[in-house]
Write a protein that holds these residues in place. Structure first.
Motif, PDB file in Angstrom:
ATOM      1  N   PRO A  93       0.819  -1.231   0.000  1.00 37.42           N
ATOM      2  CA  PRO A  93       0.000   0.000   0.000  1.00 37.42           C
ATOM      3  C   PRO A  93       0.839   1.261   0.000  1.00 37.42           C
ATOM      4  O   PRO A  93       0.409   2.297  -0.519  1.00 37.42           O
ATOM      5  CB  PRO A  93      -0.804  -0.134   1.309  1.00 37.42           C
ATOM      6  CG  PRO A  93      -0.802  -1.589   1.624  1.00 37.42           C
ATOM      7  CD  PRO A  93       0.502  -2.119   1.114  1.00 37.42           C
ATOM      8  N   SER A  94       2.048   1.210   0.547  1.00 38.60           N
ATOM      9  CA  SER A  94       2.879   2.416   0.575  1.00 38.60           C
ATOM     10  C   SER A  94       3.369   2.810  -0.805  1.00 38.60           C
ATOM     11  O   SER A  94       3.755   3.944  -1.034  1.00 38.60           O
ATOM     12  CB  SER A  94       4.078   2.209   1.507  1.00 38.60           C
ATOM     13  OG  SER A  94       4.894   1.144   1.034  1.00 38.60           O
ATOM     14  N   ARG A  95       3.342   1.822  -1.741  1.00 45.16           N
ATOM     15  CA  ARG A  95       3.819   2.121  -3.090  1.00 45.16           C
ATOM     16  C   ARG A  95       2.699   2.458  -4.049  1.00 45.16           C
ATOM     17  O   ARG A  95       2.940   2.742  -5.208  1.00 45.16           O
ATOM     18  CB  ARG A  95       4.599   0.922  -3.640  1.00 45.16           C
ATOM     19  CG  ARG A  95       5.848   0.607  -2.852  1.00 45.16           C
ATOM     20  CD  ARG A  95       6.606  -0.515  -3.498  1.00 45.16           C
ATOM     21  NE  ARG A  95       7.824  -0.828  -2.755  1.00 45.16           N
ATOM     22  CZ  ARG A  95       8.687  -1.789  -3.091  1.00 45.16           C
ATOM     23  NH1 ARG A  95       8.448  -2.533  -4.156  1.00 45.16           N
ATOM     24  NH2 ARG A  95       9.757  -2.002  -2.365  1.00 45.16           N
ATOM     25  N   VAL A  96       1.482   2.361  -3.620  1.00 41.28           N
ATOM     26  CA  VAL A  96       0.355   2.685  -4.489  1.00 41.28           C
ATOM     27  C   VAL A  96       0.273   4.205  -4.633  1.00 41.28           C
ATOM     28  O   VAL A  96       0.284   4.923  -3.629  1.00 41.28           O
ATOM     29  CB  VAL A  96      -0.951   2.129  -3.899  1.00 41.28           C
ATOM     30  CG1 VAL A  96      -2.140   2.536  -4.773  1.00 41.28           C
ATOM     31  CG2 VAL A  96      -0.876   0.614  -3.788  1.00 41.28           C
ATOM     32  N   PRO A  97       0.220   4.727  -5.875  1.00 40.79           N
ATOM     33  CA  PRO A  97       0.173   6.182  -6.052  1.00 40.79           C
ATOM     34  C   PRO A  97      -1.123   6.748  -5.501  1.00 40.79           C
ATOM     35  O   PRO A  97      -2.178   6.109  -5.507  1.00 40.79           O
ATOM     36  CB  PRO A  97       0.262   6.358  -7.570  1.00 40.79           C
ATOM     37  CG  PRO A  97      -0.206   5.068  -8.139  1.00 40.79           C
ATOM     38  CD  PRO A  97       0.209   4.022  -7.159  1.00 40.79           C
ATOM     39  N   SER A  98      -1.027   7.978  -5.046  1.00 36.88           N
ATOM     40  CA  SER A  98      -2.198   8.644  -4.500  1.00 36.88           C
ATOM     41  C   SER A  98      -3.177   9.000  -5.616  1.00 36.88           C
ATOM     42  O   SER A  98      -2.846   8.983  -6.798  1.00 36.88           O
ATOM     43  CB  SER A  98      -1.780   9.904  -3.744  1.00 36.88           C
ATOM     44  OG  SER A  98      -1.160  10.821  -4.634  1.00 36.88           O
ATOM     45  N   ARG A  99      -4.381   9.342  -5.193  1.00 37.65           N
ATOM     46  CA  ARG A  99      -5.417   9.684  -6.170  1.00 37.65           C
ATOM     47  C   ARG A  99      -5.061  10.958  -6.934  1.00 37.65           C
ATOM     48  O   ARG A  99      -5.280  11.049  -8.150  1.00 37.65           O
ATOM     49  CB  ARG A  99      -6.745   9.854  -5.445  1.00 37.65           C
ATOM     50  CG  ARG A  99      -7.913  10.147  -6.376  1.00 37.65           C
ATOM     51  CD  ARG A  99      -9.189  10.242  -5.593  1.00 37.65           C
ATOM     52  NE  ARG A  99     -10.315  10.531  -6.467  1.00 37.65           N
ATOM     53  CZ  ARG A  99     -11.575  10.698  -6.043  1.00 37.65           C
ATOM     54  NH1 ARG A  99     -11.837  10.599  -4.736  1.00 37.65           N
ATOM     55  NH2 ARG A  99     -12.539  10.962  -6.898  1.00 37.65           N
ATOM     56  N   GLY A 100      -4.488  11.928  -6.221  1.00 38.02           N
ATOM     57  CA  GLY A 100      -4.105  13.167  -6.906  1.00 38.02           C
ATOM     58  C   GLY A 100      -3.042  12.939  -7.963  1.00 38.02           C
ATOM     59  O   GLY A 100      -3.091  13.492  -9.066  1.00 38.02           O
ATOM     60  N   LEU A 101      -2.058  12.087  -7.630  1.00 33.94           N
ATOM     61  CA  LEU A 101      -1.008  11.793  -8.605  1.00 33.94           C
ATOM     62  C   LEU A 101      -1.565  11.081  -9.819  1.00 33.94           C
ATOM     63  O   LEU A 101      -1.156  11.345 -10.962  1.00 33.94           O
ATOM     64  CB  LEU A 101       0.081  10.944  -7.934  1.00 33.94           C
ATOM     65  CG  LEU A 101       1.291  10.590  -8.804  1.00 33.94           C
ATOM     66  CD1 LEU A 101       2.000  11.847  -9.274  1.00 33.94           C
ATOM     67  CD2 LEU A 101       2.258   9.700  -8.033  1.00 33.94           C
ATOM     68  N   ALA A 102      -2.514  10.172  -9.593  1.00 37.14           N
ATOM     69  CA  ALA A 102      -3.124   9.474 -10.725  1.00 37.14           C
ATOM     70  C   ALA A 102      -3.881  10.441 -11.619  1.00 37.14           C
ATOM     71  O   ALA A 102      -3.837  10.345 -12.851  1.00 37.14           O
ATOM     72  CB  ALA A 102      -4.055   8.375 -10.211  1.00 37.14           C
ATOM     73  N   ILE A 103      -4.573  11.408 -11.020  1.00 39.76           N
ATOM     74  CA  ILE A 103      -5.317  12.387 -11.829  1.00 39.76           C
ATOM     75  C   ILE A 103      -4.368  13.249 -12.645  1.00 39.76           C
ATOM     76  O   ILE A 103      -4.601  13.541 -13.824  1.00 39.76           O
ATOM     77  CB  ILE A 103      -6.200  13.256 -10.904  1.00 39.76           C
ATOM     78  CG1 ILE A 103      -7.299  12.397 -10.257  1.00 39.76           C
ATOM     79  CG2 ILE A 103      -6.811  14.416 -11.677  1.00 39.76           C
ATOM     80  CD1 ILE A 103      -8.143  13.147  -9.250  1.00 39.76           C
ATOM     81  N   VAL A 104      -3.243  13.661 -12.025  1.00 41.25           N
ATOM     82  CA  VAL A 104      -2.271  14.480 -12.762  1.00 41.25           C
ATOM     83  C   VAL A 104      -1.682  13.696 -13.928  1.00 41.25           C
ATOM     84  O   VAL A 104      -1.518  14.210 -15.042  1.00 41.25           O
ATOM     85  CB  VAL A 104      -1.156  14.948 -11.803  1.00 41.25           C
ATOM     86  CG1 VAL A 104      -0.032  15.608 -12.580  1.00 41.25           C
ATOM     87  CG2 VAL A 104      -1.725  15.915 -10.771  1.00 41.25           C
ATOM     88  N   ALA A 105      -1.346  12.412 -13.698  1.00 41.81           N
ATOM     89  CA  ALA A 105      -0.785  11.590 -14.776  1.00 41.81           C
ATOM     90  C   ALA A 105      -1.787  11.430 -15.905  1.00 41.81           C
ATOM     91  O   ALA A 105      -1.425  11.482 -17.093  1.00 41.81           O
ATOM     92  CB  ALA A 105      -0.374  10.232 -14.220  1.00 41.81           C
ATOM     93  N   LEU A 106      -3.063  11.233 -15.548  1.00 44.86           N
ATOM     94  CA  LEU A 106      -4.079  11.104 -16.586  1.00 44.86           C
ATOM     95  C   LEU A 106      -4.218  12.397 -17.388  1.00 44.86           C
ATOM     96  O   LEU A 106      -4.346  12.379 -18.628  1.00 44.86           O
ATOM     97  CB  LEU A 106      -5.419  10.742 -15.929  1.00 44.86           C
ATOM     98  CG  LEU A 106      -6.610  10.577 -16.881  1.00 44.86           C
ATOM     99  CD1 LEU A 106      -6.344   9.457 -17.873  1.00 44.86           C
ATOM    100  CD2 LEU A 106      -7.890  10.294 -16.092  1.00 44.86           C
ATOM    101  N   GLY A 107      -4.159  13.543 -16.694  1.00 44.41           N
ATOM    102  CA  GLY A 107      -4.248  14.814 -17.417  1.00 44.41           C
ATOM    103  C   GLY A 107      -3.087  15.018 -18.374  1.00 44.41           C
ATOM    104  O   GLY A 107      -3.256  15.498 -19.497  1.00 44.41           O
ATOM    105  N   ILE A 108      -1.878  14.635 -17.935  1.00 42.66           N
ATOM    106  CA  ILE A 108      -0.705  14.775 -18.816  1.00 42.66           C
ATOM    107  C   ILE A 108      -0.851  13.885 -20.039  1.00 42.66           C
ATOM    108  O   ILE A 108      -0.527  14.281 -21.169  1.00 42.66           O
ATOM    109  CB  ILE A 108       0.574  14.450 -18.035  1.00 42.66           C
ATOM    110  CG1 ILE A 108       0.815  15.502 -16.949  1.00 42.66           C
ATOM    111  CG2 ILE A 108       1.775  14.359 -18.967  1.00 42.66           C
ATOM    112  CD1 ILE A 108       1.992  15.192 -16.050  1.00 42.66           C
ATOM    113  N   ALA A 109      -1.330  12.664 -19.834  1.00 42.56           N
ATOM    114  CA  ALA A 109      -1.498  11.751 -20.967  1.00 42.56           C
ATOM    115  C   ALA A 109      -2.497  12.307 -21.972  1.00 42.56           C
ATOM    116  O   ALA A 109      -2.277  12.249 -23.195  1.00 42.56           O
ATOM    117  CB  ALA A 109      -1.950  10.383 -20.457  1.00 42.56           C
TER     118      ALA A 109
END
Length: 322
Positions: free
Chosen positions: A108-124
């Motif tokens: 669980p400590s290595r699972v990316p946070s929700r905010g980071l996932a949203i930022v990565a999706l926006g960049i893609a």
């Protein structure tokens, strides 16, 4: 009698459930279910179901036995015993169609946070939009180039027409500037075809005289032509003479100097006896005007030599050699 009957009528003790064993071991070590989930990487809801011995919520018996063994291993108790108890309890529930549920043993400590996932999706998404715009722009640019290529080819200039255009003629030597520069003290006279004097005098070293461009066939008289440099528009011309004798009526117009530079100089005028005499007279006049240096008095020997040279003995009075 009553004691015997009581012992015979007592119900047999129920075996302890696997979930109770695991729960007691966890509480004895002061851990929470979340701590066990972190150690085993088993979802929290499945661990809670195992402690409650509610195996119906698990996907299948295989998952129930595997999760229980992992729980027992984390607590340091006999995992084989726990696995047998769980397997027996699951068998009592009857056959159940396995429900396949994706499961990942992740930290669980290595699972990316929700905010980071949203930022990565926006960049893609932004990258995809930029790529689409780039290819779309290239397509539009290609169509524009195709539409503008044909008119350029149709309106290309004709080489023959360009060749037929008049080319301005270069400046003729007649319009050039003839410059006379003295390299030493030299006397000269420059005059035109009407014998009008344009320059008369002795030039000092480094002095220059520009022959007027509008002069009619200008010519020159000079005693030492080798002491005079002649240029046409800055281009050096051959010397007007060697300096062995004075020259007269030599043309110094632009056409004549251009011919000298081209290697076809005009013939030099041969000085006459009168011209040579006038040149010598002018040289003597310039010499007479120079300040004289006082001569040293002659010695008796020098005076005797001069008298002997002026009055040589005659043949009749000469003393014969013995």
């Amino acid at each position: 009698m009553d004691e015997v009957e009581t012992g015979q009528n007592a119900a047999p003790a129920q075996p302890e459930r696997a979930g109770d064993i695991l729960r007691k071991a966890r509480e004895a070590q002061g851990l929470t279910v979340a701590d066990i989930a972190t150690r085993t990487r088993v979802p929290l809801r499945h661990l809670e179901a195992i402690e409650a011995s509610d195996y119906s919520t698990l996907p299948s018996s295989t998952y129930a036995v595997g999760f229980s063994r992992a729980y027992a291993r984390a607590m340091g108790i006999d995992e084989v015993q726990i696995a047998n108890i769980v397997r027996s309890d699951v068998a009592k529930l009857g056959s159940k169609k396995p429900e396949y549920e994706p499961y990942e043993m992740t930290d669980p400590s290595r699972v990316p946070s929700r905010g980071l996932a949203i930022v990565a999706l926006g960049i893609a998404i932004a990258v995809l939009v930029l790529v689409g715009l780039w290819y779309g722009t290239d397509m539009f640019r290609g169509s524009n180039n195709a539409s503008t290529t044909t008119p350029i080819a149709e309106t290309a200039p004709n080489p023959a027409a360009q060749t037929a255009q008049p080319v301005p003629a270069p400046a003729t030597p007649a319009n050039g500037q003839v410059t006379l520069t003295a390299s030493d003290e030299v006397w000269m006279r420059v005059y035109d075809a009407d014998n009008k004097t344009l320059y008369l005098g002795t030039m000092k070293p480094g002095e220059k005289f520009d022959v007027p461009k509008n002069a009619k066939d200008p010519k020159i008289n000079i005693g030492r032509a080798d002491k005079l440099a002649v240029t046409l528009n800055g281009a050096a011309a051959p010397a007007l003479g060697t300096g062995e004798r004075a020259i007269k009526d030599v043309s110094v117009g632009a056409p004549a100097i251009a011919a000298r530079i081209a290697g076809t100089p005009e013939p030099q005028a041969t000085p006459t006896a009168t011209e040579a005499t006038s040149t010598r007279s002018s040289e003597r006049s310039r010499t007479a005007n120079r300040p004289r240096t006082p001569r040293r008095p002659l010695s008796e020997t020098q005076r005797a030599n001069l008298d002997a040279a002026a009055n040589p003995p005659s043949a009749a009075t000469a003393t014969p050699n013995p």
